[in-house]
Write a protein that holds these residues in place. Structure first.
Motif, PDB file in Angstrom:
ATOM      1  N   ALA A   5     -25.902  33.691 -20.738  1.00  0.00           N
ATOM      2  CA  ALA A   5     -25.342  33.220 -22.002  1.00  0.00           C
ATOM      3  C   ALA A   5     -24.215  32.226 -21.784  1.00  0.00           C
ATOM      4  O   ALA A   5     -24.172  31.160 -22.421  1.00  0.00           O
ATOM      5  N   ILE A   6     -23.287  32.536 -20.886  1.00  0.00           N
ATOM      6  CA  ILE A   6     -22.155  31.642 -20.689  1.00  0.00           C
ATOM      7  C   ILE A   6     -22.580  30.386 -19.939  1.00  0.00           C
ATOM      8  O   ILE A   6     -22.059  29.288 -20.190  1.00  0.00           O
ATOM      9  N   GLU A  11     -23.418  24.591 -19.974  1.00  0.00           N
ATOM     10  CA  GLU A  11     -24.245  23.407 -19.749  1.00  0.00           C
ATOM     11  C   GLU A  11     -24.438  22.603 -21.029  1.00  0.00           C
ATOM     12  O   GLU A  11     -24.548  21.368 -20.987  1.00  0.00           O
ATOM     13  N   ASP A  12     -24.440  23.288 -22.174  1.00  0.00           N
ATOM     14  CA  ASP A  12     -24.668  22.606 -23.452  1.00  0.00           C
ATOM     15  C   ASP A  12     -23.402  21.982 -24.018  1.00  0.00           C
ATOM     16  O   ASP A  12     -23.415  20.828 -24.483  1.00  0.00           O
ATOM     17  N   PRO A  16     -20.943  18.420 -20.593  1.00  0.00           N
ATOM     18  CA  PRO A  16     -20.976  17.040 -21.078  1.00  0.00           C
ATOM     19  C   PRO A  16     -19.602  16.459 -21.403  1.00  0.00           C
ATOM     20  O   PRO A  16     -19.452  15.232 -21.475  1.00  0.00           O
ATOM     21  N   ARG A  17     -18.611  17.328 -21.597  1.00  0.00           N
ATOM     22  CA  ARG A  17     -17.267  16.873 -21.954  1.00  0.00           C
ATOM     23  C   ARG A  17     -16.323  16.819 -20.763  1.00  0.00           C
ATOM     24  O   ARG A  17     -15.203  16.309 -20.871  1.00  0.00           O
ATOM     25  N   VAL A  62     -17.430  35.029 -16.662  1.00  0.00           N
ATOM     26  CA  VAL A  62     -17.197  33.989 -17.670  1.00  0.00           C
ATOM     27  C   VAL A  62     -16.388  32.840 -17.076  1.00  0.00           C
ATOM     28  O   VAL A  62     -16.751  31.659 -17.215  1.00  0.00           O
ATOM     29  N   ILE A  63     -15.291  33.165 -16.409  1.00  0.00           N
ATOM     30  CA  ILE A  63     -14.433  32.121 -15.831  1.00  0.00           C
ATOM     31  C   ILE A  63     -15.195  31.337 -14.771  1.00  0.00           C
ATOM     32  O   ILE A  63     -15.109  30.107 -14.701  1.00  0.00           O
ATOM     33  N   GLU A  64     -15.947  32.044 -13.938  1.00  0.00           N
ATOM     34  CA  GLU A  64     -16.732  31.401 -12.882  1.00  0.00           C
ATOM     35  C   GLU A  64     -17.713  30.389 -13.467  1.00  0.00           C
ATOM     36  O   GLU A  64     -17.809  29.237 -13.008  1.00  0.00           O
ATOM     37  N   GLU A  65     -18.450  30.793 -14.488  1.00  0.00           N
ATOM     38  CA  GLU A  65     -19.473  29.917 -15.057  1.00  0.00           C
ATOM     39  C   GLU A  65     -18.865  28.746 -15.824  1.00  0.00           C
ATOM     40  O   GLU A  65     -19.410  27.636 -15.799  1.00  0.00           O
ATOM     41  N   VAL A  66     -17.749  28.964 -16.498  1.00  0.00           N
ATOM     42  CA  VAL A  66     -17.087  27.851 -17.182  1.00  0.00           C
ATOM     43  C   VAL A  66     -16.525  26.869 -16.164  1.00  0.00           C
ATOM     44  O   VAL A  66     -16.648  25.645 -16.306  1.00  0.00           O
TER      45      VAL A  66
END
Length: 374
Positions: A5-6, A11-12, A16-17, A62-66
């Protein structure tokens, strides 16, 4: 499921930002809102305060994936945890009920103010004071290197309440952004994590209610150190995420880039670099997850003798690995890696801070050695 989910959100909405956030140095409010809508901005807050109730490993994931997409953005869930753990560890129920629900709802962020111009690694040498005046405390002093300062609504602030008592004379408080006498300085111009403001905080006869003290008088430094035992692990997670992003990009590049008539991925020298990068990353990841498991048990009230060692080891190992892996990623891209048309140079710059903040890696080695020798 949480990772899927994260990662999909990252990625979405986040990846991109990332380059623009780095280029402009502006806080990504749109990305913050996306994290809030997904309940990923402060996943650690318990359900009784309106939070998602995620455990320490959930916060790490969560932190890892962000961070894999954007290191600056990963400081939203990381710093929200850093600012609120002192309340979870030592705060009164009144403080928790007042300040945790707005963070859980995404209406406020929470920063942590320990370091000062003359008190970095030697945090106990702080000079900011809090003097009792009836039902209030009056704060005077300066804090430096405060992550997300200016965008956060609330701040956990350590100040001296008993001069001359050293670490035992330090107490912790919640300061709100609109408190009279409180102001935020200009953002620092940094090498990396540019989308997360880092500023000084100024207290000029800043008057706050006495009930905003976190814990008992003189326990602030103990709370600060206990907090870092839990939150150093989030920096390890950030470092892992940055390194994973760099490795992933480098893997894709070396399979496409051709020299001497074949993809450079076919050369043994390149393969050995990739193998070392992946090996060091996975070792750091497993150490970080082991530390997160210990953090969770400690937050639930268990006595965990080796939490301090594991949190320092995870932060140190992961950040050292991230700096090495991102540097190697730049090398694998050659001249392209050195340009900002490709993301690995940003990742290398972002990785550097993970070796410095929440305790330099030299300090982490001192902490680990003390744990071994005591």
């Amino acid at each position: 499921m949480l990772r899927q989910a994260i990662r999909a959100l990252a990625e979405d909405k986040i990846a991109p930002r990332a380059a623009e956030v780095d280029r402009t140095g502006e806080f990504p409010w749109d990305v913050y809102q996306a994290l809030v809508e997904a309940d990923m901005h402060a996943i650690h807050i318990p359900e009784e305060y309106g939070g998602a109730g995620g455990d320490a490993l959930a916060a790490v994931i969560v932190i890892e994936e962000v961070a894999r997409a954007c290191a600056s953005t990963s400081l939203i869930p990381a710093v929200n945890k850093l600012g609120t753990v002192p309340l979870l560890l030592s705060g009164s129920e009144e403080l928790k009920q007042r300040y945790l629900p707005p963070v859980a709802r995404g209406e406020a962020m929470f920063s942590y103010a320990l370091s000062e111009p003359e008190a970095g690694s030697d945090a106990a040498a702080m000079r900011t004071t809090a003097v009792r005046d009836g039902d209030h405390y009056v704060l005077n002093g300066t804090k430096r290197w405060i992550t997300n300062a200016g965008v956060s609504t609330y701040y956990t602030v350590m100040a001296v309440t008993e001069p001359g008592a050293g670490a035992r004379g330090i107490s912790a408080f919640v300061v709100e952004k609109d408190d009279p006498g409180f102001s935020v300085g200009a953002p620092e111009k940094k090498l990396g994590i540019k989308g997360s403001p880092t500023c000084e905080l100024y207290f000029d006869d800043c008057r706050i209610p006495a009930w905003r003290m976190i814990g008992e008088p003189g326990t602030g430094f103990k709370t600060a150190l206990a907090t870092l035992d839990h939150t150093r692990i989030t920096i390890a997670a950030q470092a892992i995420g940055i390194a994973q992003g760099a490795l992933d990009y480098a893997l894709g590049y070396v399979k496409e880039r051709k020299q001497f008539g074949k993809a450079i991925a076919e050369f043994q020298g390149v393969q050995f670099m990739l193998a070392d990068m992946a090996m060091k990353l996975e070792a750091a990841r497993q150490l970080t997850y082991a530390a997160a498991a210990r953090s969770e048990r400690a937050m639930r009230g268990e006595k965990v003798e080796d939490l301090t060692f594991f949190s320092s080891a995870a932060k140190c190992a992961a950040s050292d690995a991230a700096m090495e892996i991102t540097t190697d990623a730049v090398q694998l891209l050659g001249g392209y890696g050195y340009t900002n048309d490709f993301p690995v140079e940003r990742m290398m710059r972002d990785a550097k801070i993970t070796q410095i903040y929440e305790g330099t890696n030299q300090i982490q080695r001192m902490v680990m050695a003390r744990q071994l020798l005591k």
